[in-house]
Every structure is written in C-alpha cells, then in structure tokens.
Design a protein around this motif. Structure first.
Motif, PDB file in Angstrom:
ATOM      1  N   PRO A  92       0.799  -1.231   0.000  1.00  0.00           N
ATOM      2  CA  PRO A  92       0.000   0.000   0.000  1.00  0.00           C
ATOM      3  C   PRO A  92       0.826   1.272   0.000  1.00  0.00           C
ATOM      4  CG  PRO A  92      -0.113  -1.114   2.134  1.00  0.00           C
ATOM      5  CD  PRO A  92       0.542  -2.057   1.187  1.00  0.00           C
ATOM      6  N   GLN A  93       1.995   1.273   0.639  1.00  0.00           N
ATOM      7  CA  GLN A  93       2.795   2.502   0.679  1.00  0.00           C
ATOM      8  C   GLN A  93       3.300   2.868  -0.713  1.00  0.00           C
ATOM      9  OE1 GLN A  93       5.813   1.946   3.692  1.00  0.00           O
ATOM     10  NE2 GLN A  93       4.397   2.417   5.356  1.00  0.00           N
ATOM     11  N   LEU A  94       3.838   1.871  -1.434  1.00  0.00           N
ATOM     12  CA  LEU A  94       4.308   2.137  -2.793  1.00  0.00           C
ATOM     13  C   LEU A  94       3.138   2.508  -3.696  1.00  0.00           C
ATOM     14  CD1 LEU A  94       6.459   2.200  -4.977  1.00  0.00           C
ATOM     15  CD2 LEU A  94       6.175  -0.279  -5.248  1.00  0.00           C
ATOM     16  N   LEU A  95       2.030   1.823  -3.542  1.00  0.00           N
ATOM     17  CA  LEU A  95       0.845   2.123  -4.344  1.00  0.00           C
ATOM     18  C   LEU A  95       0.402   3.566  -4.128  1.00  0.00           C
ATOM     19  CD1 LEU A  95      -1.479   1.376  -6.192  1.00  0.00           C
ATOM     20  CD2 LEU A  95      -2.619   0.259  -4.250  1.00  0.00           C
ATOM     21  N   SER A  96       0.392   4.025  -2.880  1.00  0.00           N
ATOM     22  CA  SER A  96       0.001   5.403  -2.584  1.00  0.00           C
ATOM     23  C   SER A  96       0.942   6.392  -3.253  1.00  0.00           C
ATOM     24  CB  SER A  96      -0.004   5.638  -1.070  1.00  0.00           C
ATOM     25  OG  SER A  96      -1.022   4.889  -0.439  1.00  0.00           O
ATOM     26  N   ARG A  97       2.244   6.125  -3.184  1.00  0.00           N
ATOM     27  CA  ARG A  97       3.222   7.023  -3.792  1.00  0.00           C
ATOM     28  C   ARG A  97       3.054   7.087  -5.301  1.00  0.00           C
ATOM     29  NH1 ARG A  97       8.141   4.170  -2.272  1.00  0.00           N
ATOM     30  NH2 ARG A  97       9.158   5.590  -3.736  1.00  0.00           N
ATOM     31  N   LEU A  98       2.800   5.950  -5.911  1.00  0.00           N
ATOM     32  CA  LEU A  98       2.641   5.910  -7.358  1.00  0.00           C
ATOM     33  C   LEU A  98       1.360   6.603  -7.802  1.00  0.00           C
ATOM     34  CD1 LEU A  98       3.951   2.290  -7.973  1.00  0.00           C
ATOM     35  CD2 LEU A  98       4.925   4.377  -8.955  1.00  0.00           C
ATOM     36  N   LEU A  99       0.300   6.428  -7.044  1.00  0.00           N
ATOM     37  CA  LEU A  99      -0.946   7.140  -7.354  1.00  0.00           C
ATOM     38  C   LEU A  99      -0.722   8.645  -7.247  1.00  0.00           C
ATOM     39  CD1 LEU A  99      -3.543   4.862  -5.526  1.00  0.00           C
ATOM     40  CD2 LEU A  99      -3.340   5.194  -8.008  1.00  0.00           C
ATOM     41  N   GLY A 100       0.044   9.042  -6.245  1.00  0.00           N
ATOM     42  CA  GLY A 100       0.365  10.453  -6.102  1.00  0.00           C
ATOM     43  C   GLY A 100       1.223  10.968  -7.242  1.00  0.00           C
ATOM     44  N   LYS A 204      -1.373  11.039  16.511  1.00  0.00           N
ATOM     45  CA  LYS A 204      -2.283  11.068  15.367  1.00  0.00           C
ATOM     46  C   LYS A 204      -1.514  10.922  14.057  1.00  0.00           C
ATOM     47  CE  LYS A 204      -6.149  13.543  17.453  1.00  0.00           C
ATOM     48  NZ  LYS A 204      -6.999  14.743  17.473  1.00  0.00           N
ATOM     49  N   ALA A 205      -0.339  11.528  13.978  1.00  0.00           N
ATOM     50  CA  ALA A 205       0.482  11.410  12.770  1.00  0.00           C
ATOM     51  C   ALA A 205       0.991   9.983  12.595  1.00  0.00           C
ATOM     52  CB  ALA A 205       1.648  12.385  12.828  1.00  0.00           C
ATOM     53  N   LEU A 206       1.356   9.349  13.697  1.00  0.00           N
ATOM     54  CA  LEU A 206       1.796   7.949  13.633  1.00  0.00           C
ATOM     55  C   LEU A 206       0.648   7.048  13.187  1.00  0.00           C
ATOM     56  CD1 LEU A 206       3.959   7.724  16.887  1.00  0.00           C
ATOM     57  CD2 LEU A 206       4.804   7.504  14.544  1.00  0.00           C
ATOM     58  N   ALA A 207      -0.534   7.290  13.730  1.00  0.00           N
ATOM     59  CA  ALA A 207      -1.693   6.461  13.375  1.00  0.00           C
ATOM     60  C   ALA A 207      -2.041   6.585  11.902  1.00  0.00           C
ATOM     61  CB  ALA A 207      -2.896   6.844  14.241  1.00  0.00           C
ATOM     62  N   ALA A 208      -1.792   7.774  11.335  1.00  0.00           N
ATOM     63  CA  ALA A 208      -2.091   8.008   9.918  1.00  0.00           C
ATOM     64  C   ALA A 208      -0.900   7.712   9.018  1.00  0.00           C
ATOM     65  CB  ALA A 208      -2.532   9.453   9.712  1.00  0.00           C
ATOM     66  N   SER A 209       0.183   7.185   9.609  1.00  0.00           N
ATOM     67  CA  SER A 209       1.417   6.863   8.864  1.00  0.00           C
ATOM     68  C   SER A 209       2.010   8.090   8.179  1.00  0.00           C
ATOM     69  CB  SER A 209       1.151   5.750   7.829  1.00  0.00           C
ATOM     70  OG  SER A 209       0.734   4.568   8.465  1.00  0.00           O
ATOM     71  N   LEU A 210       1.834   9.263   8.791  1.00  0.00           N
ATOM     72  CA  LEU A 210       2.416  10.485   8.237  1.00  0.00           C
ATOM     73  C   LEU A 210       3.892  10.603   8.586  1.00  0.00           C
ATOM     74  CD1 LEU A 210      -0.448  13.037   9.027  1.00  0.00           C
ATOM     75  CD2 LEU A 210       0.067  11.942   6.839  1.00  0.00           C
ATOM     76  N   ILE A 211       4.275  10.053   9.729  1.00  0.00           N
ATOM     77  CA  ILE A 211       5.668  10.054  10.149  1.00  0.00           C
ATOM     78  C   ILE A 211       6.054   8.643  10.565  1.00  0.00           C
ATOM     79  CG2 ILE A 211       5.642  12.461  10.897  1.00  0.00           C
ATOM     80  CD1 ILE A 211       5.392  11.479  13.785  1.00  0.00           C
TER      81      ILE A 211
END
Length: 220
Positions: A92-100, A204-211
């Motif tokens: 999912p992380q790579l997929l999100s980056r590629l969609l972006g 909250k940032a950790l939960a959202a995988s922002l950091i």
C-alpha cells in the motif's frame, strides 16, 4: 482499422520473454500496437520520449532509478501518456506514492489477459480513470491514507523531530530555522490534525502513517 483508432503501447520490463508475451496478448485484438520496448528506466524514458505512446506498461521493479522518478520523467516528456504499473506485489505505501505520482493503473502480474486488455482500453478511453487490481487490504490502506490530513514537507520534518522529544529550540537548530518559525509550524500541525498537544499530534500522525515511528537508543 484507421491509425487514430489504434492504441499505441510501450512495454517496460527487464525480462524480454515477458515483454514478448505481453506483445502477443495485446496485439492479438487488432486495435493495439506495441510501438516500443525497454529493459531499464533510462532506455524507457528515451524510447517513450521518441514514440509518445498512448499507454505505458511499466514494471515496478525496472532496473535503474526509483520507479516514482521514472513515472515523473515519463509524464514530463509525454503528458498524454497514461502509465499502468505491473507488479508482483501490492504494497500500500508504494501504491500510494505511485498514485500520487500520477499513474492510471496498478495491476498485479497475476491478472488474466482479459483483465489486462480491459485495463488498457479503460484508461485509454477515459484518461482520468484509475484501474487497480490489488488486494482488498492494500486498497483499504490506500483509501485510509488518502483521507488523512495533508502536512507540508517542512511540517512533517518538524513533527518527526518532535516525535523524538526535541524542543522547539532544538528543532530550530536542527533544521536551521528560527524558533518562531518552528512554533508557527507546530500551530499549523495542531490545527490540521485537530491535536491538543505535541504528544497528541505525534500519536495522530503515527496512526495516519504520516511520520515514521522513532525508537530512542540509549548509549551503553
């Protein structure tokens, strides 16, 4: 068939046998033509800049530069080209980056030939459509990430250091900023995350995988 009705396709994969199989599948329907092939990112960018295909089928693990950089370079050279990623994995992380980065499809290499052909036709007919053939778990994680608040690059840097228990003055020195600027970034972070404290913002940032999680390692 008239030339304007033909869907032109470029194949980018480091396995010649796999490219040969894709070519046979795609060209068997008569309305698709492979106009170029490449086995690494540099050759792909050169070839696509020359052929300007409608569609690129791009292996996610192509040798050379990182795949999101290759996607960006292709889109810069040929904005009208739609990029479909082919992959063995659906992280999912790579997929999100590629969609972006602006891809229009992400297909696992386990898809059937009719799914591949349908995906190519779909993104060609509707350039804004995104076609995904991934696991439900990956899709759920991508959707969750897309609904997360958006922090600027500098705000993410500040919050990542705050997660390491650094003070505003320490963060300012680390980033070469004025302490007042760090405080302003923290206020913006609190608003965007609806946080009431630094710890709340970090959690909250950790939960959202922002950091990324930070583990302090004490010296012996």
């Amino acid at each position: 068939m008239e030339p304007e009705q033909i869907i032109t396709i470029a194949l980018v994969d480091d396995h010649a046998l796999f490219r040969e199989g894709l070519r046979e599948i795609l060209e068997s329907d008569g309305d698709m033509r492979v106009v170029g092939e490449a086995g690494d990112s540099a050759a792909a960018v050169t070839m696509i800049g020359r052929t300007l295909p409608d569609i690129v089928l791009l292996d996610v693990e192509i040798p050379g530069e990182e795949v999101t950089e290759t996607v960006s370079r292709i889109r810069g050279l040929s904005p009208g080209t739609r990029i479909i990623i082919l992959s063995m994995y659906d992280g999912p992380q790579l997929l999100s980056r590629l969609l972006g980065a602006g891809i229009r499809g992400y297909l696992l290499k386990s898809v059937h030939r009719h799914e591949l052909i349908a995906a190519v036709r779909s993104v060609h007919e509707e350039p804004t459509r995104v076609v995904l053939a991934v696991s439900r778990n990956s899709l759920a994680q991508v959707e969750a990430a897309s609904s997360a608040p958006t922090l600027s690059d500098k705000e993410l840097e500040v919050l990542q250091l705050a997660a390491q228990a650094l003070s505003n003055s320490q963060i300012a020195r680390r980033l070469g900023l004025a302490e007042a600027t760090v405080k302003r970034h923290m206020r913006n972070i609190f608003v965007k995350l609806n946080a009431v404290s630094r710890i709340d913002a970090v959690n909250k940032a950790l939960a959202a995988s922002l950091i990324a999680p930070y583990t302090r390692i004490d010296p012996d």
